[in-house]
Design a protein around this motif. Structure first.
Motif, PDB file in Angstrom:
ATOM      1  N   GLY A  25       0.683  -1.191   0.123  1.00  0.00           N
ATOM      2  CA  GLY A  25       0.069   0.028  -0.190  1.00  0.00           C
ATOM      3  C   GLY A  25       0.865   1.241  -0.124  1.00  0.00           C
ATOM      4  N   SER A  26       2.075   1.143  -0.180  1.00  0.00           N
ATOM      5  CA  SER A  26       3.081   2.457  -0.205  1.00  0.00           C
ATOM      6  C   SER A  26       2.911   3.306  -1.353  1.00  0.00           C
ATOM      7  CB  SER A  26       4.416   2.032   0.435  1.00  0.00           C
ATOM      8  OG  SER A  26       5.060   1.065  -0.670  1.00  0.00           O
TER       9      SER A  26
ATOM     10  N   GLY B 240      -0.982  -7.907  -3.794  1.00  0.00           N
ATOM     11  CA  GLY B 240      -1.347  -6.700  -4.820  1.00  0.00           C
ATOM     12  C   GLY B 240      -2.751  -6.219  -4.979  1.00  0.00           C
ATOM     13  N   ILE B 241      -3.843  -7.107  -4.344  1.00  0.00           N
ATOM     14  CA  ILE B 241      -5.357  -6.714  -4.894  1.00  0.00           C
ATOM     15  C   ILE B 241      -5.412  -5.228  -4.143  1.00  0.00           C
ATOM     16  CG2 ILE B 241      -7.595  -7.315  -4.603  1.00  0.00           C
ATOM     17  CD1 ILE B 241      -6.496  -9.052  -6.540  1.00  0.00           C
ATOM     18  N   ASP B 242      -6.159  -4.384  -4.651  1.00  0.00           N
ATOM     19  CA  ASP B 242      -6.398  -2.936  -4.275  1.00  0.00           C
ATOM     20  C   ASP B 242      -7.620  -2.583  -4.076  1.00  0.00           C
ATOM     21  OD1 ASP B 242      -5.504  -0.464  -3.141  1.00  0.00           O
ATOM     22  OD2 ASP B 242      -5.488   0.210  -5.202  1.00  0.00           O
ATOM     23  N   VAL B 243      -8.323  -2.625  -2.963  1.00  0.00           N
ATOM     24  CA  VAL B 243      -9.937  -2.169  -3.005  1.00  0.00           C
ATOM     25  C   VAL B 243      -9.699  -1.384  -1.699  1.00  0.00           C
ATOM     26  CG1 VAL B 243     -11.969  -2.994  -2.786  1.00  0.00           C
ATOM     27  CG2 VAL B 243     -10.741  -4.378  -4.128  1.00  0.00           C
ATOM     28  N   PRO B 244      -9.785  -0.045  -1.943  1.00  0.00           N
ATOM     29  CA  PRO B 244      -9.558   0.849  -0.626  1.00  0.00           C
ATOM     30  C   PRO B 244     -10.899   0.690   0.323  1.00  0.00           C
ATOM     31  CG  PRO B 244      -9.035   2.086  -2.446  1.00  0.00           C
ATOM     32  CD  PRO B 244      -9.691   0.676  -3.132  1.00  0.00           C
TER      33      PRO B 244
ATOM     34  N   ARG C  14      -4.242  -6.127   2.315  1.00  0.00           N
ATOM     35  CA  ARG C  14      -5.114  -6.024   1.429  1.00  0.00           C
ATOM     36  C   ARG C  14      -6.213  -5.082   2.088  1.00  0.00           C
ATOM     37  NH1 ARG C  14      -3.012  -5.692  -1.726  1.00  0.00           N
ATOM     38  NH2 ARG C  14      -1.032  -6.721  -0.813  1.00  0.00           N
ATOM     39  N   VAL C  15      -6.139  -4.924   3.343  1.00  0.00           N
ATOM     40  CA  VAL C  15      -7.421  -4.088   3.852  1.00  0.00           C
ATOM     41  C   VAL C  15      -6.167  -2.799   4.380  1.00  0.00           C
ATOM     42  CG1 VAL C  15      -9.044  -5.534   4.244  1.00  0.00           C
ATOM     43  CG2 VAL C  15      -7.091  -5.258   6.271  1.00  0.00           C
ATOM     44  N   GLY C  16      -7.053  -1.979   5.013  1.00  0.00           N
ATOM     45  CA  GLY C  16      -6.190  -0.776   5.633  1.00  0.00           C
ATOM     46  C   GLY C  16      -5.752   0.313   4.519  1.00  0.00           C
ATOM     47  N   ARG C  17      -6.365   0.235   3.343  1.00  0.00           N
ATOM     48  CA  ARG C  17      -5.845   1.120   2.359  1.00  0.00           C
ATOM     49  C   ARG C  17      -6.545   2.213   2.177  1.00  0.00           C
ATOM     50  NH1 ARG C  17      -3.452  -1.478  -2.493  1.00  0.00           N
ATOM     51  NH2 ARG C  17      -1.667  -2.569  -1.450  1.00  0.00           N
ATOM     52  N   GLY C  18      -7.750   2.305   2.546  1.00  0.00           N
ATOM     53  CA  GLY C  18      -8.344   3.591   2.471  1.00  0.00           C
ATOM     54  C   GLY C  18      -8.221   4.353   3.886  1.00  0.00           C
TER      55      GLY C  18
END
Ligand code: ADP
Ligand code: MG
Length: 821
Positions: free
Chosen positions: A408-409, A680-684, A708-712
């Protein structure tokens, strides 16, 4: 002693008085005799008396069962023996061994015992050694030992310290100890129903019993009065010290091999016998270590205060003392790391020099437009890394860089910018992902980013064209395995014709089937699945592209220098603003329901969730089946009211794409999947990650799931379910609960798994490390510094003085099973 004999005599006389009725001692005479014999035997020191003593079999008497006349005869016999025994002062009979000083290993090689050789060279097969039968050689072969040199490098995994000689009177229970003694008597006996050896040995301070369980043959090798060295653990039996199955050897006029010194322990299998191997190793080391050429330049040896190689080999097997052993290990570990560093540096050099790369100009106009169109500002870490990349791309030497960044960087944006620069220069760029799902995601993401800068003007199957990004249309293609054959060929032809600017696909596909015309940059995502060999395949396509490998799996510095020493390192050490730590919890099986309840509540609040299916190790097909079953259970029994998506490796790309699209758009609140979502999967909008059989995943994998989580901006949660974790599984779960930082986790992973397993170094194509430990940062840095220093002076190792080193380098790297360039 005298008292002891006296008490027995008194009892026997009492028994005689009582008419041999076995009433002299409470509990019976037998019991008393057995105990007495166990103690007395140690004071019987003359061989003749000892055998007499044994003939009486006091330790196994059957007095109770004897007839009365038999009892009488027997008791008279014992009393006679005791009177003889009592007359001999113990001291006079004990002959102390000739040499009473500690048996220091003598340096003189026991050349008389060395196996003779036919071939004579270190590369000769071990079968040329006398004493190595074909059967034994076959066993060694299975351990990877074929030549005499292999044997010299077949190091013990540890040593037992038998170097300190003890007097028998000073022996302590439970410790590994060494004595030198005279053999008073050794004979075959039965212990626990098995043929064994029992001996009595003595020095000037006393005697001690020695037994070898289940081994009657030792008895034949221990003649009375021989001098023997015994090393082993001291136990207690019947209140007396006893050596149980110790190492032993006769103290002849030769160097000790099994005892009395630091004795090597080889990790043996294949039915090789420790004594046999030690003997062979000693002889081989003595006869052949002198033939080993020291390949390091003398000034380096001096500067780094290293042992000479032949000496190091000798001391690694049969060290004089602990310090010598450590020095030997240090030298040999240095060699491994130094050769490894020279190898990777050499490969990098070779690659960079063999063909010039394509210098790419920075192209500020399209790049700035791209960056300005982003919905966010690059973090300063992203900016710094982008600068590093642009500087590399401008050089005529091809870039060779590893980009590390936490999950997520924001590595993808930076990579996309670099690909854009390549396209703006009129070249092609390739973006390689480890899985098809990820390739598709990159294709979507890159497309989204480019649509913000310019405008999508055409869309065909797996092909999109954008205007307004460059001063010409920009075409991006997705190349994946289950594309229709005809369509695949079409795209491949377009790539070969130079009509496509950016090609996104999986590693396998891009490497195998694509003929690029003007490839100048390759971005490899999630590098830990992209080994040395894959990298080299790229370079053999007749291009010399810039290569950027990216990984979210943090690699400890020592390992990075070792495995990827041919790469320059960039790090994005900062997350985009607003990210929060993911709350991580290891749940007990009985908390499963509350986990589901929690997940449902998040979904009600508009969030999304991942559920990772249990790890099934077998085939992809079985994994898919398990995932389907889990999906059905969850949608039928647990969340009948929610829409669940399923994704697994056996679905077609179109199916996967559809599900991913639905999940990304929020249409599906829950995604059930096999562990493929790992990278890699990116779902904010996803805030819940629920991992089944979490104890069976490695730390870095768990960290990837969590990423995979904590991207939003919303608080996210990672729930780990484990049915019956093993001890190490438990430890991992404990660690992942506590530690968020990926690098710290990587260090823990390294500690738990050991370096061999970390990225599967087996497949890394690198030579083995036997002596070196990756935890030894200082030595690794030293080896790298020295390798760079040497490399700067003589990059091709062409100087005559470096010939032995060049030879060693090619020997090790060829043996290491992989070419790096
Ligand atoms: P990774 O390094 O794991 O590959 P990604 O490139 O997938 O990370 O980025 C993760 C998410 O963060 C994406 O949704 C991306 O758009 C977003 N992102 C990237 N850079 C920034 C930034 N500087 N500020 C905010 N969001 C960003
Ligand atoms: Mg990524």
């Amino acid at each position: 002693m005298a008292l002891n004999i006296e008490s027995l005599r008194k009892i026997l006389e009492l028994e005689r008085e009582k008419g041999y009725t076995d009433s002299a001692v409470i509990g019976g005479l037998d019991k008393f005799l057995h105990r007495w014999a166990g103690q007395a035997i140690e004071s019987v020191t003359s061989p003749e008396l000892l055998s007499q003593f044994r003939r009486l079999r006091l330790d196994d008497s059957k007095y109770a069962a004897m007839t009365q006349p038999h009892r009488q005869r027997w008791i008279e016999e014992i009393i006679g023996f005791l009177s003889e025994l009592g007359e001999i002062p113990a001291e006079t009979e004990i002959k102390p061994p000739k040499s009473v000083s500690p048996p220091a290993p003598r340096k003189r090689p026991s050349s008389a015992k060395a196996p003779k050789i036919v071939g004579g060279s270190l590369e000769a097969s071990i079968t040329t050694l006398k004493g190595v039968s074909a059967a034994m050689a076959a066993k060694f072969n299975r351990l990877g030992v074929k030549t005499i040199r292999d044997l010299l490098y077949f190091f013990p995994h540890r040593h037992l310290d038998y170097s300190q000689r003890k007097h028998i009177s000073d022996l302590a229970e439970g410790e590994e100890q060494t004595i030198m003694a005279n053999v008073w008597q050794a004979q075959e006996t039965r212990l626990g129903g098995r043929r064994s050896t029992e001996a009595i040995v003595g020095d000037e301070t006393g005697n001690v019993r020695v037994v070898w369980f289940n081994n009657p043959y030792v008895a034949k090798s221990l003649p009375t009065n021989a001098q023997v060295v015994i090393s082993g653990r001291v136990g207690v039996f019947g209140g007396r010290h006893v050596f149980e199955s110790p190492e032993w050897e006769l103290l002849e006029d030769k160097e000790l091999v099994h005892t009395g010194r630091l004795v090597p322990l080889y990790s043996l299998t294949q039915g090789l016998k420790p004594r046999q191997v030690r003997k062979l190793m000693k002889a081989v080391v003595d006869s052949f270590s002198g033939q080993v050429k020291d390949f390091l330049p003398p000034e380096l040896i001096k500067r780094c205060k290293l042992l000479e190689l032949p000496q190091a080999i000798v001391q690694a097997h049969y060290p004089e003392d602990e310090a010598a052993k450590d020095n030997a290990r240090y030298r040999l570990a240095f060699d491994e790391l130094f050769i490894l560093q020279l190898g990777v540096l050499g490969k990098k050099h070779e690659w960079q020099e063999s063909q010039p790369g394509n210098p790419l100009s920075p192209q500020p106009a399209p790049l700035d437009a791209f960056l300005k169109s982003l919905p966010f500002e690059l973090t300063s870490a992203q900016q710094k890394v982008l600068k590093e990349l642009l500087a590399d791309l401008e050089k005529p030497v091809p870039m060779s860089r590893l980009l590390q960044g936490e999950v997520g960087s924001g590595k993808t944006v930076v990579a996309t910018a670099a690909l854009l620069v390549a396209a703006a220069n009129g070249y092609q760029g390739a973006f390689m992902a480890p899985t098809e799902i990820l390739a598709e995601q990159h294709f979507t993401n890159v497309g989204q980013l480019l649509s913000r800068t310019g405008k999508q003007i055409a869309e065909e199957d797996n092909l999109r064209t954008y205007s307004g990004v460059l001063d010409r249309p920009l075409t991006v293609a997705l190349l994946i395995g289950d594309l229709k054959q005809a369509r695949k060929q079409e795209i491949q032809q377009q790539i070969a014709a130079g009509e496509i600017d950016i090609i996104i696909g999986t590693h396998a596909l891009i490497q195998k089937e694509v003929g690029f015309t003007k490839l100048s940059l390759v971005v490899v995502d999630e590098q830990h699945r992209f080994g040395v060999e894959q990298r080299s395949a790229l370079r053999q396509k007749g291009f010399n592209p810039h290569v950027l490998v990216m990984t979210a799996t943090p690699i400890p510095r020592t390992l990075a220098l070792t495995l990827y020493g041919d790469l320059d390192l960039s790090v994005i050490d900062e997350l985009p603003p607003g990210r929060q730590a993911v709350k991580t919890k290891w749940l007990k099986p009985e908390q499963r329901d509350s986990a589901y309840t929690f997940l449902r509540r998040q979904v009600t609040e508009g969030r999304q969730a991942f559920i990772v299916c249990p790890l099934v190790e077998e085939s992809e097909a079985i994994q898919a089946k398990a995932a389907v079953a889990e999906y059905e259970r969850l949608s039928g029994e647990v969340f009948p009211d929610l829409k669940l998506g399923l994704i697994h490796g056996r679905m077609s790309a179109a199916e996967k794409d559809k599900v991913m699209h639905q999940f990304r758009s929020g249409e599906l609140p829950v995604l059930v999947s096999t562990p493929v979502v790992e990278v890699g999967i990116d779902v904010p909008n996803a805030t819940v990650m629920l991992v089944e059989s979490a104890d069976r995943f490695g730390l870095s994998q768990l960290h990837q799931f969590r990423g995979r989580v904590g991207r939003g901006s919303a608080q996210s949660y990672c729930m780990l379910l484990a049915e019956n974790p093993s001890e190490i599984g438990r430890e991992r779960l404990d660690i992942i609960e506590k530690i968020q930082d990926g690098f710290q986790l990587a260090e823990e992973d390294l500690r738990l798994r050991g370096p061999g397993d970390f990225f599967g170094t087996r497949q890394s194509g690198l030579p083995d490390l036997r002596m070196a430990k990756l935890s030894d940062v200082a030595l690794l840095e030293l080896a790298r510094t020295e390798a760079i220093r040497l490399f700067e002076k003589d990059p091709g190792l062409k100087k005559p003085a470096h010939a032995p080193l060049a030879q060693e380098l090619s020997r090790v790297w060829q043996g290491g099973g992989g070419e790096l360039s």
